[in-house]
Design an enzyme around this catalytic site. Sequence first.
Site, PDB file in Angstrom:
ATOM      1  CD  GLU A 125      -2.909  -0.993   1.961  1.00  0.00           C
ATOM      2  OE1 GLU A 125      -4.438  -0.772   1.709  1.00  0.00           O
ATOM      3  OE2 GLU A 125      -3.024  -0.399   3.637  1.00  0.00           O
ATOM      4  CG  HIS A 162      -2.046   2.923   6.224  1.00  0.00           C
ATOM      5  ND1 HIS A 162      -3.634   3.497   6.214  1.00  0.00           N
ATOM      6  CD2 HIS A 162      -1.940   1.570   5.847  1.00  0.00           C
ATOM      7  CE1 HIS A 162      -4.368   1.843   5.844  1.00  0.00           C
ATOM      8  NE2 HIS A 162      -3.415   1.310   5.895  1.00  0.00           N
ATOM      9  CG  HIS A 185      -4.608  -1.959   9.930  1.00  0.00           C
ATOM     10  ND1 HIS A 185      -4.155  -2.771   9.858  1.00  0.00           N
ATOM     11  CD2 HIS A 185      -4.457  -0.820   9.037  1.00  0.00           C
ATOM     12  CE1 HIS A 185      -3.463  -2.383   8.381  1.00  0.00           C
ATOM     13  NE2 HIS A 185      -4.202  -2.009   8.049  1.00  0.00           N
ATOM     14  CG  HIS A 210      -7.946  -0.646   5.319  1.00  0.00           C
ATOM     15  ND1 HIS A 210      -7.002  -0.890   3.435  1.00  0.00           N
ATOM     16  CD2 HIS A 210      -6.814  -0.335   5.705  1.00  0.00           C
ATOM     17  CE1 HIS A 210      -6.109  -0.322   4.184  1.00  0.00           C
ATOM     18  NE2 HIS A 210      -5.561  -0.947   5.261  1.00  0.00           N
TER      19      HIS A 210
END
Lengths: 257, 257, 257, 257
Positions: free
Chosen positions: A101, A120, A122, A190
């Site tokens: 990603e 990024h 979670h 996500h």
Amino acid sequence: MKICMAIAMAAPLALLGQTTSARKTPAARTLIQELVIANHILANEGVVDAYGHVSVRDDRNPQHYLLARHMAAGLVTAADIVEYDLDSKPLNGDASGGYTERFIHGEIYKARPDVMAIVHCHAPDLIPFGASTVPLLPVSHMAGFLGEGVPVFEIRNPGGMTDMLIRNPELGHALAQTLGNKPAALMRGHGAAVVALSLHIVVGRAYYMNLNARLQAQAIALGGKVTYLDPEEAKKASAQDGFERAWEYWKHKVSRP
Amino acid sequence: MKICMAIAMAAPLALLGQTTSARKTPAARTLIQELVIANHILANEGVVDAYGHVSVRDDRNPQHYLLARHMAAGLVTAADIVEYDLDSKPLNGDASGGYTERFIHGEIYKARPDVMAIVHCHAPDLIPFGASTVPLLPVSHMAGFLGEGVPVFEIRNPGGMTDMLIRNPELGHALAQTLGNKPAALMRGHGAAVVALSLHIVVGRAYYMNLNARLQAQAIALGGKVTYLDPEEAKKASAQDGFERAWEYWKHKVSRP
Amino acid sequence: MKICMAIAMAAPLALLGQTTSARKTPAARTLIQELVIANHILANEGVVDAYGHVSVRDDRNPQHYLLARHMAAGLVTAADIVEYDLDSKPLNGDASGGYTERFIHGEIYKARPDVMAIVHCHAPDLIPFGASTVPLLPVSHMAGFLGEGVPVFEIRNPGGMTDMLIRNPELGHALAQTLGNKPAALMRGHGAAVVALSLHIVVGRAYYMNLNARLQAQAIALGGKVTYLDPEEAKKASAQDGFERAWEYWKHKVSRP
Amino acid sequence: MKICMAIAMAAPLALLGQTTSARKTPAARTLIQELVIANHILANEGVVDAYGHVSVRDDRNPQHYLLARHMAAGLVTAADIVEYDLDSKPLNGDASGGYTERFIHGEIYKARPDVMAIVHCHAPDLIPFGASTVPLLPVSHMAGFLGEGVPVFEIRNPGGMTDMLIRNPELGHALAQTLGNKPAALMRGHGAAVVALSLHIVVGRAYYMNLNARLQAQAIALGGKVTYLDPEEAKKASAQDGFERAWEYWKHKVSRP
């Protein structure tokens, strides 16, 4: 807990000097050291687990960014940092060892010249808000930056039925469009993408965005009326010092021998 | 926390080489080492406490499986691993030192030739879903494998009023029937059984199944509409890499000296 | 976390042999060692914080019981154990150094000749059930002993407006009456009293009673119908092995050097 | 976790004797040592993170108070303690190195001659109650001091749209007015201010106020009727011993080498 983690991180950190001194680039070394610390802080504070990543725009070339190779943030050392161009192609070698990603980073850096660092993650308290129609709002002054509104990226819009990952530049571009000029976007099912003017601020934002989500959920569960920060309060609160005091503390916790 | 646990685990791990080298079976040694690590990871990550267990099908004989003797997963060493046939009878010695519920493993291996590893756990966020009419659904892409549906095993159907344990082959068989061709089944008032093609995947599934349960509960509590992964999204997401990045991280946390 | 705690506990444990060998009473030494370990386990597992205590009936004289002096359970050493008669008077010295609420222990031992060990705790997930009209029920087979019903002690009934503490034999007696022949009673606005046939079982019961409370609250919050253990299931489940596997694990965590 | 933190804190604590002995003021040294320990306990027990602070009135001059310079509580050493007058001006040097919100302390000490120690914190379970119309009430006898009622400070009343911080004496004064003669006030969107007759009590109050908030939220979530401490019970419970047993335990956890 955190200090113990710090002990674990001590070995990777110890490798820093050795690895980067070989490159004879003191400026890069500092930025890489900071990026390694950011990785360890995010893991140590529970913002990322084995998944999730943090990047920084190259201070020598704004068309490049730095990001670890495909691995858990808590294990990253200076030797694992890869330099990418804004198409998310590595300057050296092929992309097979990189995060699937990485386009999250490249496409946001393209769309947002002001952004210098990206997380990024979670983070567990963010997922429920990404999946719910209830909007994430600032209930704590530490998360004033949320007052600008937190868009939710629905990957079905640009991608239809996917494996949920930002696997290509097109999906990265769509995410950047959803983010717009905001400090963060939730990603349905996500996690989130968080951006800032510096590594210190992006780490602080990711941490307090997650904490605010937990606090907001608790406030809602009480069943009364909840007063959120007024947009003006949120704006003023978000102009504060850049989480330097928190960075020093978190860094202390991951850097003790 | 996790690293500290790792320190505790270091001693048992240190025994590995010594114990298994005595058997002069390098192949078995690797599988046993992996099984010991799986035990320690599950304990360290809170998927099991003093109860719960993990097994692996013998790579030299698919009619056999490997499982620790009756003890807490966090304390298992290579010397504690017992080889069972699919009737859950130990190849050496009697069954008195084995887990009461070893039939969970034997009967699922019988019914599911594709299954190579099994976790039975009482992971705390799974129990509420096992007892509730609210179905467990994937709210995070890390738990896409839940998109196949999670059957709930009601032990009263095959067993009437029991002590809730899978004490014999018949109850193990009934559980395997409820599981069907799915990756996991909840067990009402008890926990779950999780299966996969490998130890790495079964550990990752047990971990993220539990995390997903927590996230789903939080999403429900927000009071809005919740968007779960579409079955097609879930299917695509579950085809991913087998939790290798997580295994490396979790293993690092339990194997440091 | 737990192992770290264990490290902290190592010093007190190391004092055991020295302190008790001076008394030349090997039998008492074993029981005192067990009681010290029970104190450390309860602190390490979060069942007690600085408050709460555990006692055991004297194996040499059933009209006596052993309990630490007024201090946090996590710091107790063998030298801190005091012997009391069933009126909660210390055999040596005066009562000024004892727990204010030692009458919980004395009065229950008087009323329940079958009881060999008692925990009084403020375990955090139990307080909400003590204050709520929602009854605590077994949702996990590890807490089958709750199937006998958990009475709630309302101190206002015997005591009117008090400081909530069991400060005298009369309040202790009233609590014992509320407990009746059950394994545990909740104390409104305060905590719980848990009893069993042994130290190992009482520690296991206190731990899993608290865990069950958390799981039940989570199950209720899901909003669906919750299936609890049937009383017959609960009775059969509670006849199990006495938490020996858990005791070994918890002891390991507090006794490592 | 806590013990590990304690290990981390050991180094700062070790600096205490050296730093303060240089001043040759044994009385101040004791109070400063206590203040450093209070800082470390609050960080170790999760009452403060990188933000939040604790002060104590100077025992040699009640018109002065002691407070760390601008830094995370978990890192404070004796050398970081600054002496302020009640206008929150440092006796030595300028105020640039001080906490922005030191006026919380100065203005409360002015308004409340009885107060000897103050905690300002963002303890996570308190924020939801500060933002909600649901009042914080004592559900546990350890938080009996909440029975006097917990006012909520709405900074919009004196300050309009601010960055939420107590940046000047006027806002500090307004907070002190809201606090009145109570032991604590919530600060909407921010945290709390807690006061007491001593450092030990203020630390205990901050800890148990936060814990009580969590327990009350859990009790509400059960959905039944909740019985809180009667005001008379709360008053009697709050007259207890000053959290000495907890202080000893918490201190032990942060002072081990």
